[in-house]
Design a protein around this motif. Structure first.
Motif, PDB file in Angstrom:
ATOM      1  N   GLY A 208      21.742 -29.564  23.225  1.00  0.00           N
ATOM      2  CA  GLY A 208      20.356 -28.908  23.436  1.00  0.00           C
ATOM      3  C   GLY A 208      20.322 -28.319  24.823  1.00  0.00           C
ATOM      4  N   ARG A 233      30.384 -34.893  21.878  1.00  0.00           N
ATOM      5  CA  ARG A 233      31.345 -34.285  21.367  1.00  0.00           C
ATOM      6  C   ARG A 233      30.946 -32.517  21.135  1.00  0.00           C
ATOM      7  NH1 ARG A 233      35.320 -35.847  16.640  1.00  0.00           N
ATOM      8  NH2 ARG A 233      35.558 -34.397  15.465  1.00  0.00           N
ATOM      9  N   ALA A 234      29.942 -32.574  20.773  1.00  0.00           N
ATOM     10  CA  ALA A 234      29.401 -30.737  20.184  1.00  0.00           C
ATOM     11  C   ALA A 234      30.069 -30.160  21.416  1.00  0.00           C
ATOM     12  CB  ALA A 234      28.095 -31.103  19.977  1.00  0.00           C
ATOM     13  N   GLN A 246      33.878 -36.671  27.439  1.00  0.00           N
ATOM     14  CA  GLN A 246      33.344 -37.220  26.071  1.00  0.00           C
ATOM     15  C   GLN A 246      32.887 -38.710  25.842  1.00  0.00           C
ATOM     16  OE1 GLN A 246      34.925 -35.300  22.547  1.00  0.00           O
ATOM     17  NE2 GLN A 246      34.707 -37.016  21.180  1.00  0.00           N
ATOM     18  N   GLY A 248      31.704 -41.825  23.417  1.00  0.00           N
ATOM     19  CA  GLY A 248      31.673 -41.762  22.259  1.00  0.00           C
ATOM     20  C   GLY A 248      32.780 -42.577  21.376  1.00  0.00           C
ATOM     21  N   GLN A 249      32.743 -42.515  20.134  1.00  0.00           N
ATOM     22  CA  GLN A 249      33.882 -43.015  19.464  1.00  0.00           C
ATOM     23  C   GLN A 249      35.273 -42.445  19.583  1.00  0.00           C
ATOM     24  OE1 GLN A 249      32.934 -43.334  14.930  1.00  0.00           O
ATOM     25  NE2 GLN A 249      35.029 -42.329  14.712  1.00  0.00           N
ATOM     26  N   GLY A 263      19.293 -33.658  25.664  1.00  0.00           N
ATOM     27  CA  GLY A 263      19.722 -32.789  24.753  1.00  0.00           C
ATOM     28  C   GLY A 263      20.687 -33.260  23.619  1.00  0.00           C
ATOM     29  N   ILE A 264      20.582 -34.396  23.571  1.00  0.00           N
ATOM     30  CA  ILE A 264      21.784 -35.264  22.663  1.00  0.00           C
ATOM     31  C   ILE A 264      21.074 -35.853  21.573  1.00  0.00           C
ATOM     32  CG2 ILE A 264      23.395 -37.166  22.436  1.00  0.00           C
ATOM     33  CD1 ILE A 264      24.275 -36.433  25.246  1.00  0.00           C
ATOM     34  N   SER A 265      21.582 -35.551  20.098  1.00  0.00           N
ATOM     35  CA  SER A 265      20.706 -35.904  19.204  1.00  0.00           C
ATOM     36  C   SER A 265      20.778 -37.603  18.971  1.00  0.00           C
ATOM     37  CB  SER A 265      20.981 -35.286  17.755  1.00  0.00           C
ATOM     38  OG  SER A 265      22.441 -35.457  17.593  1.00  0.00           O
ATOM     39  N   GLY A 266      22.227 -38.145  19.104  1.00  0.00           N
ATOM     40  CA  GLY A 266      22.130 -39.654  18.961  1.00  0.00           C
ATOM     41  C   GLY A 266      22.911 -39.407  17.575  1.00  0.00           C
ATOM     42  N   ILE A 283      16.236 -37.716  26.793  1.00  0.00           N
ATOM     43  CA  ILE A 283      15.184 -36.392  26.884  1.00  0.00           C
ATOM     44  C   ILE A 283      15.717 -35.604  25.467  1.00  0.00           C
ATOM     45  CG2 ILE A 283      14.535 -34.376  28.161  1.00  0.00           C
ATOM     46  CD1 ILE A 283      15.730 -35.908  30.649  1.00  0.00           C
ATOM     47  N   LYS A 285      13.686 -32.666  22.515  1.00  0.00           N
ATOM     48  CA  LYS A 285      12.481 -31.819  22.212  1.00  0.00           C
ATOM     49  C   LYS A 285      12.276 -32.408  20.739  1.00  0.00           C
ATOM     50  CE  LYS A 285      14.324 -27.540  20.309  1.00  0.00           C
ATOM     51  NZ  LYS A 285      14.637 -25.991  20.508  1.00  0.00           N
ATOM     52  N   ASP A 286      13.231 -33.014  20.061  1.00  0.00           N
ATOM     53  CA  ASP A 286      12.680 -33.676  18.716  1.00  0.00           C
ATOM     54  C   ASP A 286      12.455 -34.868  18.506  1.00  0.00           C
ATOM     55  OD1 ASP A 286      12.845 -34.153  15.921  1.00  0.00           O
ATOM     56  OD2 ASP A 286      14.713 -33.903  15.690  1.00  0.00           O
ATOM     57  N   GLY A 301      10.512 -33.676  25.075  1.00  0.00           N
ATOM     58  CA  GLY A 301      10.315 -32.401  25.963  1.00  0.00           C
ATOM     59  C   GLY A 301      11.517 -31.426  26.051  1.00  0.00           C
ATOM     60  N   ASP A 302      11.546 -30.626  26.711  1.00  0.00           N
ATOM     61  CA  ASP A 302      12.458 -29.486  26.740  1.00  0.00           C
ATOM     62  C   ASP A 302      13.248 -29.726  28.012  1.00  0.00           C
ATOM     63  OD1 ASP A 302      13.908 -27.088  27.063  1.00  0.00           O
ATOM     64  OD2 ASP A 302      12.376 -25.945  26.704  1.00  0.00           O
TER      65      ASP A 302
HETATM   66  C1  LIG Z   1      35.147 -38.584  13.548  1.00  0.00           C
HETATM   67  C2  LIG Z   1      34.014 -38.237  14.230  1.00  0.00           C
HETATM   68  C3  LIG Z   1      33.909 -38.742  15.613  1.00  0.00           C
HETATM   69  C4  LIG Z   1      33.191 -38.203  16.507  1.00  0.00           C
HETATM   70  N1  LIG Z   1      33.300 -38.556  17.738  1.00  0.00           N
HETATM   71  C5  LIG Z   1      32.320 -38.211  18.596  1.00  0.00           C
HETATM   72  C6  LIG Z   1      32.032 -38.681  19.889  1.00  0.00           C
HETATM   73  O1  LIG Z   1      32.868 -39.446  20.574  1.00  0.00           O
HETATM   74  N2  LIG Z   1      31.224 -38.413  20.901  1.00  0.00           N
HETATM   75  C7  LIG Z   1      30.271 -37.720  20.345  1.00  0.00           C
HETATM   76  O2  LIG Z   1      29.204 -37.483  21.077  1.00  0.00           O
HETATM   77  N3  LIG Z   1      30.033 -37.187  19.140  1.00  0.00           N
HETATM   78  C8  LIG Z   1      30.932 -37.560  18.242  1.00  0.00           C
HETATM   79  N4  LIG Z   1      31.117 -36.940  16.832  1.00  0.00           N
HETATM   80  C9  LIG Z   1      30.511 -35.921  16.680  1.00  0.00           C
HETATM   81  C10 LIG Z   1      28.758 -36.251  16.325  1.00  0.00           C
HETATM   82  O3  LIG Z   1      28.787 -36.590  14.872  1.00  0.00           O
HETATM   83  C11 LIG Z   1      27.941 -35.233  16.504  1.00  0.00           C
HETATM   84  O4  LIG Z   1      28.297 -34.156  16.109  1.00  0.00           O
HETATM   85  C12 LIG Z   1      27.624 -34.818  18.123  1.00  0.00           C
HETATM   86  O5  LIG Z   1      27.507 -36.018  18.719  1.00  0.00           O
HETATM   87  C13 LIG Z   1      26.517 -34.103  18.408  1.00  0.00           C
HETATM   88  O6  LIG Z   1      26.501 -33.605  19.696  1.00  0.00           O
HETATM   89  P1  LIG Z   1      24.880 -33.214  20.161  1.00  0.00           P
HETATM   90  O7  LIG Z   1      23.888 -34.429  20.110  1.00  0.00           O
HETATM   91  O8  LIG Z   1      25.056 -32.656  21.601  1.00  0.00           O
HETATM   92  O9  LIG Z   1      24.484 -31.971  19.197  1.00  0.00           O
HETATM   93  P2  LIG Z   1      23.304 -32.054  18.218  1.00  0.00           P
HETATM   94  O10 LIG Z   1      23.651 -32.974  17.199  1.00  0.00           O
HETATM   95  O11 LIG Z   1      23.374 -30.623  17.659  1.00  0.00           O
HETATM   96  O12 LIG Z   1      22.103 -32.152  18.958  1.00  0.00           O
HETATM   97  C14 LIG Z   1      21.268 -31.403  19.975  1.00  0.00           C
HETATM   98  C15 LIG Z   1      19.931 -32.112  19.939  1.00  0.00           C
HETATM   99  O13 LIG Z   1      19.568 -31.389  21.116  1.00  0.00           O
HETATM  100  C16 LIG Z   1      18.150 -31.313  20.980  1.00  0.00           C
HETATM  101  N5  LIG Z   1      17.496 -30.068  21.465  1.00  0.00           N
HETATM  102  C17 LIG Z   1      17.840 -28.564  21.289  1.00  0.00           C
HETATM  103  N6  LIG Z   1      17.151 -27.986  22.262  1.00  0.00           N
HETATM  104  C18 LIG Z   1      16.664 -28.742  23.062  1.00  0.00           C
HETATM  105  C19 LIG Z   1      15.786 -28.679  24.463  1.00  0.00           C
HETATM  106  N7  LIG Z   1      15.942 -27.308  24.879  1.00  0.00           N
HETATM  107  N8  LIG Z   1      15.446 -29.517  25.123  1.00  0.00           N
HETATM  108  C20 LIG Z   1      15.855 -30.929  24.712  1.00  0.00           C
HETATM  109  N9  LIG Z   1      16.269 -31.075  23.604  1.00  0.00           N
HETATM  110  C21 LIG Z   1      16.805 -29.958  22.840  1.00  0.00           C
HETATM  111  C22 LIG Z   1      18.191 -31.286  19.445  1.00  0.00           C
HETATM  112  O14 LIG Z   1      16.760 -31.535  18.956  1.00  0.00           O
HETATM  113  C23 LIG Z   1      18.942 -32.081  19.117  1.00  0.00           C
HETATM  114  O15 LIG Z   1      18.632 -33.279  18.957  1.00  0.00           O
HETATM  115  C24 LIG Z   1      31.989 -37.313  15.875  1.00  0.00           C
HETATM  116  C25 LIG Z   1      32.203 -37.181  14.790  1.00  0.00           C
HETATM  117  C26 LIG Z   1      33.091 -37.536  13.941  1.00  0.00           C
HETATM  118  C27 LIG Z   1      32.917 -36.923  12.277  1.00  0.00           C
END
Ligand SMILES: Cc1cc2nc3c(=O)[nH]c(=O)nc-3n(C[C@H](O)[C@H](O)[C@H](O)COP(=O)(O)OP(=O)(O)OC[C@H]3O[C@@H](n4cnc5c(N)ncnc54)[C@H](O)[C@@H]3O)c2cc1C
Ligand SMILES: Nc1ncnc2c1ncn2[C@@H]1O[C@H](COP(=O)(O)O)[C@@H](O)[C@H]1O
Lengths: 316, 257
Positions: A208, A233-234, A246, A248-249, A263-266, A283, A285-286, A301-302
């Motif tokens: 995010g 991880r993304a 990183q 997480g898992q 900006g982390i989805s969870g 924090i 936005k969704d 919020g953003d």
């Molecule tokens: C085997 C395996 C192991 C994994 N291990 C890990 C691990 O150790 N750690 C880990 O983190 N992930 C891990 N993952 C990946 C995990 O499944 C997710 O893909 C990853 O955590 C997503 O990262 P993210 O939340 O940054 O991205 P996204 O899921 O893309 O989320 C981005 C978020 O940002 C929000 N956003 C966008 N723009 C804005 C803005 N302007 N302001 C505020 N919010 C905004 C969006 O609403 C969204 O919720 C693993 C996956 C697998 C399959």
């Protein structure tokens, strides 16, 4: 009294935190022996003793060999003489290597990803699955020491004040081809501020943030709060920050007093690494983002607005 | 040069299913896909062998399922060994490693690749167990792999940086996610995959006793499956220009600032 063996990971006389965590649990379960590969057994004997180990079994210096094959062979031989009740490892790079090799040497299965050990009718391991929503309890039924791989931050590292552990050298059997991998060089990636897995405050950023340069806001906020910066991880996979960030898992498990997720989805794999934080601020936005389901304070919020305002409000 | 790559076929993690509390196994009634973690191993193998080498896939799976395997063949792997047997139900990491090692042994590879951990099991012990069963040296957590005159050189992830490790072949290397960019199968690759050799084997073919694997080989029992204590959601507020103030107040209350 049960005999519990614990993998002691050290580096140049420094005992790793996870080792101390394991010792804290092990000494509640029985008489503790630490096993170890490296040249620093004498240096760490006092600290391991203070945390509950009465004895260190060590291979001594391995001449840059990776510890897995050597330590596993030596421990397997020793365990066949002494029949420990359980052998505990931390889920670390080295811990997994030794545990995997040992499991084959002893033909004993391993219970992995444990976050707790219960002493009820034989040691039972507790493993969280589905992002920590479900706990599975597993116990060994066979006639061998249970090998357990324990996740970091499962127990509190605390000294108990015992005498220095005695040091005993283990013979390393001939390793054949398995001993041929050698470390030729070591690189340490320097970072300032507290370590991610030890910091009282962790500020993490995710996709995010939009682009790599915006991660600077995460670094700045972590810096101002005296904490460490983390990441999903993304954005590690995207190359914005190194893997060492990183959470997480497949990354680090953190349990700070305050975890700020921007900006982390969870995703479940992220939450498994930070759910144990004392408090969580998110924090995003969704409003439907899963991270909000575990946040103590959620700001819909953003990040591009909230983070700059927050940085300014906190000042220097 | 011949590289054997362990590839696990798993239910799509986006739809992880659930535990069946009666049988205490994962409910798996969906089509299996190639574990993303293993797509890095497949890509790395293809890059390492180049034009005249050979990449053999090794997969253990229920019911000869091959949807995920086909994907890896379409990426460019040459052939596969697929092991299925009803007696493998309930297999833990050690059982799995015994099966994979026996299958790998038939192909006599120069290098064995696996992922550091699978997406659904994530025990992270299978690769090291396979190496020990085969009597091979191993380097786990590789983020860069190069082969040079019978040696493999690896940059191995460590807690605070990385190590450079050298190891003579044959050896096993486990690779971390994201280290190479897995290719998408081309249309040609997808068509070619259909005619690539896939050897289907059972435990008997591998000479493995059924009592040493599966539920029996695990020598462990699941005592219970329970919901974990839930973490309560707190206050969620819409940012109307004051979001940062709420955070500051929260941090003050926590005595962080
Ligand atoms: C085997 C395996 C192991 C994994 N291990 C890990 C691990 O150790 N750690 C880990 O983190 N992930 C891990 N993952 C990946 C995990 O499944 C997710 O893909 C990853 O955590 C997503 O990262 P993210 O939340 O940054 O991205 P996204 O899921 O893309 O989320 C981005 C978020 O940002 C929000 N956003 C966008 N723009 C804005 C803005 N302007 N302001 C505020 N919010 C905004 C969006 O609403 C969204 O919720 C693993 C996956 C697998 C399959
Ligand atoms: N059933 C399987 N078939 C093929 N490879 C597997 C299987 N199970 C595990 N592996 C390999 O071992 C790695 C680690 O798995 P795990 O120890 O379960 O985390 C996987 O990423 C695969 O490369």
């Amino acid at each position: 009294m049960a005999n519990i063996w614990v993998h002691a990971e050290t580096s140049g006389g420094v005992v790793s935190t996870i080792t101390l965590e394991l010792l804290a649990k092990a000494r509640d379960l029985g008489e503790v022996t630490a096993f170890h590969a490296g040249a620093d057994a004498e240096q760490v004997a006092a600290e391991l003793g203070a945390h509950g180990a009465t004895r260190i079994l060590t291979t001594g210096d391995l001449d840059n060999g990776l510890p897995g094959p050597a330590l596993a062979s030596a421990v397997a031989a020793k365990a066949s003489e002494e029949s420990p009740d359980a052998i505990l490892f931390g889920t670390t790079y080295g811990g997994r290597d030794v545990a995997g090799r040992l499991s084959v040497k002893m033909d004993a299965p391993v219970i992995t990803n444990i976050v707790d050990l219960l002493d009820t009718d034989g040691l039972t391991g507790v493993e969280p699955v589905f992002g920590g929503t479900t706990n599975v309890k597993t116990r060994f039924t066979g006639e061998m020491p249970g090998i357990f791989l324990v996740r970091p931050k499962s127990f509190n590292a605390e000294a108990a004040g015992g005498d220095a552990a005695t040091v005993e050298i283990m013979a390393v059997p001939d390793l054949g081809a398995t001993g041929l991998a050698k470390v030729t060089n070591r690189f340490v990636e320097e970072s300032d501020g507290p370590k991610l897995d030890e910091a009282g405050i962790v500020v993490s950023g995710g996709r995010g943030l939009g682009e790599a340069d915006n991660f600077q806001m995460i670094e700045d906020l972590a810096g101002k709060l005296g904490g460490a910066a983390g990441a999903s991880r993304a954005i590690v996979d995207a190359g914005w920050v190194p893997y060492s960030y990183q959470v997480g898992q497949t990354g680090k498990v953190v349990k700070p007093d305050v975890y700020i997720a921007a900006g982390i989805s969870g995703a479940t794999q992220h939450m498994v690494g930070m759910k144990g934080s004392k408090t969580i601020i998110a924090i995003n936005k969704d409003p439907e983002a899963p991270i909000f389901s575990i946040a103590d304070l959620g700001i819909v919020g953003d990040v591009h607005k909230v983070l700059p305002a927050l940085l300014e409000a906190i000042g220097d | 040069m011949k590289v054997a790559v362990c590839v696990k076929q798993i239910p799509d993690p986006a739809d992880p299913g659930a535990m069946n509390p009666e049988t205490k196994t994962l409910k798996r009634d969906v089509k299996l896909i190639l574990d993303e973690s293993d797509s890095y191993g497949v890509e790395m193998a293809l890059q390492l062998v180049g034009e005249d080498g050979e990449v053999v896939l090794i997969s253990m799976v229920p019911n000869n399922e091959r949807n995920g395997l086909n994907n890896a063949l379409a990426m460019g792997a040459d052939s596969a060994i697929l092991v299925s047997d009803d007696a493998l139900a309930g297999s833990d990491a050690l059982s799995t490693a015994k099966v994979l090692a026996a299958a790998i042994q038939r192909t006599e590879p120069d290098l064995v690749l696996a992922a550091t951990e699978s997406s659904d099991g994530y025990t992270g012990t299978v690769p090291e167990q396979v190496a020990e069963l085969l009597g091979l040296p191993s380097v786990t957590f590789a983020k860069e792999v190069t082969i040079d005159s019978g040696n493999v050189a690896v940059k191995r992830q460590t807690e605070d940086g990385y190590d450079e490790v050298d190891c003579p072949l044959p050896a096993l290397v486990s690779v971390t996610a994201g280290v190479v960019e897995p290719r998408y199968p081309s249309f040609k690759g997808i068509m070619a995959a259909k005619s690539k050799p896939v050897e289907e084997l059972t435990l008997a073919d591998l000479g493995i006793e059924t009592s040493t694997v599966g539920w029996a080989g695990g020598r462990q029992e699941i005592v219970s499956i329970e919901p974990a204590p839930e973490r309560e959601a707190g206050e969620i507020i819409e940012d109307e220009g004051d979001g940062h103030e709420r955070i500051v107040a929260f941090l003050q209350e926590m005595k962080v600032i």
